[in-house]
Design an enzyme around this catalytic site. Sequence first.
Site, short mmCIF file in Angstrom:
data_model
loop_
_atom_site.label_atom_id
_atom_site.label_comp_id
_atom_site.label_asym_id
_atom_site.label_seq_id
_atom_site.Cartn_x
_atom_site.Cartn_y
_atom_site.Cartn_z
N LYS A 50 1.04 -1.20 -0.14
CA LYS A 50 0.03 0.17 -0.04
C LYS A 50 0.91 1.32 -0.06
CE LYS A 50 -1.58 1.49 4.04
NZ LYS A 50 -1.33 2.85 4.54
N ARG B 42 -5.07 10.67 4.46
CA ARG B 42 -4.10 11.71 4.47
C ARG B 42 -2.93 11.45 3.44
NH1 ARG B 42 0.28 11.24 6.19
NH2 ARG B 42 0.35 13.49 6.69
N ARG C 6 -0.12 15.03 11.96
CA ARG C 6 0.62 14.52 10.98
C ARG C 6 0.95 15.95 10.16
NH1 ARG C 6 -0.80 9.24 9.78
NH2 ARG C 6 1.17 9.03 8.39
N PRO C 7 2.00 16.74 10.65
CA PRO C 7 2.54 17.78 9.95
C PRO C 7 3.02 17.59 8.58
CG PRO C 7 4.11 17.19 11.62
CD PRO C 7 2.93 16.33 11.56
N ASP D 291 5.04 20.23 7.39
CA ASP D 291 6.11 21.66 7.21
C ASP D 291 7.21 20.92 6.42
OD1 ASP D 291 6.45 19.94 9.61
OD2 ASP D 291 8.38 20.89 9.98
N ASP E 21 5.13 1.07 11.82
CA ASP E 21 4.03 0.22 11.45
C ASP E 21 3.75 -1.09 11.80
OD1 ASP E 21 4.07 2.12 8.03
OD2 ASP E 21 3.54 2.71 10.27
C1 EPZ Z 1 4.42 7.14 5.87
O1 EPZ Z 1 3.68 8.11 6.40
C2 EPZ Z 1 3.48 5.78 5.92
N1 EPZ Z 1 2.47 6.19 5.07
C3 EPZ Z 1 3.04 5.64 7.40
O2 EPZ Z 1 2.39 4.38 7.35
C4 EPZ Z 1 4.36 5.34 8.20
O3 EPZ Z 1 3.96 5.07 9.46
C5 EPZ Z 1 5.20 6.73 8.17
O4 EPZ Z 1 5.30 6.93 6.70
C6 EPZ Z 1 6.47 6.53 8.83
O5 EPZ Z 1 7.26 5.28 8.15
C7 EPZ Z 1 2.55 6.09 3.87
O6 EPZ Z 1 3.51 5.82 3.07
C8 EPZ Z 1 1.19 6.19 2.83
P1 EPZ Z 1 6.65 10.83 7.93
P2 EPZ Z 1 4.27 9.77 6.18
O7 EPZ Z 1 6.39 11.92 7.10
O8 EPZ Z 1 5.05 9.82 5.06
C9 EPZ Z 1 7.04 13.67 11.12
C10 EPZ Z 1 0.64 2.92 7.87
O9 EPZ Z 1 0.12 2.62 8.94
N2 EPZ Z 1 6.99 14.76 10.01
O10 EPZ Z 1 7.46 9.71 7.54
O11 EPZ Z 1 3.21 10.57 6.62
C11 EPZ Z 1 5.88 13.17 11.53
O12 EPZ Z 1 5.11 13.63 12.52
C12 EPZ Z 1 0.91 4.63 7.70
O13 EPZ Z 1 0.70 2.35 6.61
C13 EPZ Z 1 6.99 16.20 10.39
O14 EPZ Z 1 7.50 16.76 11.45
O15 EPZ Z 1 5.18 9.72 7.63
C14 EPZ Z 1 6.55 11.89 12.20
O16 EPZ Z 1 6.86 11.98 13.37
C15 EPZ Z 1 0.77 5.18 8.90
N3 EPZ Z 1 6.89 16.95 9.43
C16 EPZ Z 1 7.80 11.47 11.52
O17 EPZ Z 1 8.00 12.84 10.55
C17 EPZ Z 1 6.27 16.62 8.00
O18 EPZ Z 1 6.31 17.57 7.27
C18 EPZ Z 1 7.57 10.60 10.10
O19 EPZ Z 1 6.25 11.02 9.34
C19 EPZ Z 1 6.38 15.30 7.84
C20 EPZ Z 1 6.41 14.35 8.73
#
Ligand code: EPZ
Length: 473
Positions: free
Chosen positions: A22, A97, A126-127, A129, A349
């Site tokens: 996915k 999202r 889920r920021p 930034d 995950d």
């Molecule tokens: C991806 O989400 C996955 N989703 C998530 O899987 C997964 O948990 C996550 O990566 C971490 O591995 C998809 O790929 C569709 P991130 P993503 O941006 O990209 C912070 C599931 O269960 N952050 O890597 O949205 C954020 O708060 C889902 O299949 C910022 O601070 O996650 C988090 O603490 C859930 N600013 C960390 O980074 C930003 O602009 C990682 O988030 C973006 C993120």
Amino acid sequence: MDSFVIDGGRRLSGRVRINGSKNAALPILAAALLTTEPVTVRDVPALDDIANMLRLLEQLGCAQVPQGAEDSAGVIRLRTTDETVSHAPYEIVRTMRASICTLGPLLAKRGYARVSLPGGCAIGERPVDLHIRGLKALGAEITLEAGDIIARAPQGGLKGTTIFLGGANGSTVLGTTNVMCAAALAKGTTIIESAACEPEVVDLAKILIAMGAKIQGAGTPRITIEGVDQLGGTDHTVMADRIEAGTFMIAAAITNGDMILDNCPIDAMLAPVYWLEAAGVHVQPVAALAATGVGRARGAGSLSLTSGSATTGAVGGDDPLRKCVRITTDRVLRPVEITTQPHPGFPTDLQAQLMALLCLADGNSVVTERIFQDRFLHVAELSRMGGRLVRQGPTVIISGVRELVGAPVMASDLRASACLVLAGLAAKGRTVVNRVYHLDRGYERMEERLRSLGASITRVEEKVAATMCTVPA
Ligand code: EPZ
């Protein structure tokens, strides 16, 4: 709303194929916005999140092309024929999202994008930034209006540059995919420092390169992209889902079962395999067994990461991302201490699913969640089933118990629902998992596939499930 009714205590055995990922498929489907030529994506799982992404892409002028008669399930043919609408509306983004991963492709190809801010979800804020930081660095003008991100490319288009994309919690997966897609059509060279190293980012880079992009370093913290004028169509098969594979490994382990997984991306999951082995789970590459079922694993080697990584004996296929593996377990599970980290660390995950298993380990385990601070909604539900868990901020201490006891529980998010299903498979008596629509977002026909492995699990409407909470005398 549906529920699962699970009568636990059955050992799972048999064989299951791991579906396409996915989390790889979502940004890969969005990449079809980067060209007006046909893009075929194979082994796409039939999930609610995928259906929502296809609905969004159609609104953005990138619709599915009628399936050829020869097309099997999971083959998605896309073609962008209308680039006039570039607005990803709140009513879709709030349900999924990951819609945010259309931002980079729209901005790069059309010079404009309006994408609703995704907002938070059950596992925490889920920021975005970092997404905005990266796209601004490429020259985009970005404003926030009425809950939407509005991004405009400058006259002359986006320009390559060097970007540090690290955040307080490390790298961002979809932030990296957005910037990589945007940089693919920017003028000049882009370096993304502190890029996400997840295998799904590598899979996206593979399709972008097949479309004509010039990308090096995907899978490492530094990705270099040399912009090109345009991208073409291609035909790509999505990598196998490492989180689904880990979930089935834990399903085998928590029921003391014996399971064969086909199409298992073992090379993308060395951390979960290491910690599962430390807990007493055995993950053995085996020669692809005859379709008749689970025989004694011929030439079974032991992918024992605790004692070197050499594997012995025949193994199924040569692609380390599409292995045939056999899962068995020691009689007694051992406690472990893990912290979730960006890849190649232990994936957030799989945190909830592992926690279900550790409830039955012989001793105290410690799980620390460093990616999403609220990803513990499954803890209270596991306690309802007799688990002994104590949360201290980002850490949960799990004291193993002899058995879990079935109970009605509530799913709150995708991976928490998987955790509760796993706990129900092992628990004594009946477990009713409510709100399994969360599970349907990320697992295809989960109850059917578990039933084929020997589980007693049925999908019923929630109001019917309410009358089934106790096993008939
Ligand atoms: C991806 O989400 C996955 N989703 C998530 O899987 C997964 O948990 C996550 O990566 C971490 O591995 C998809 O790929 C569709 P991130 P993503 O941006 O990209 C912070 C599931 O269960 N952050 O890597 O949205 C954020 O708060 C889902 O299949 C910022 O601070 O996650 C988090 O603490 C859930 N600013 C960390 O980074 C930003 O602009 C990682 O988030 C973006 C993120």
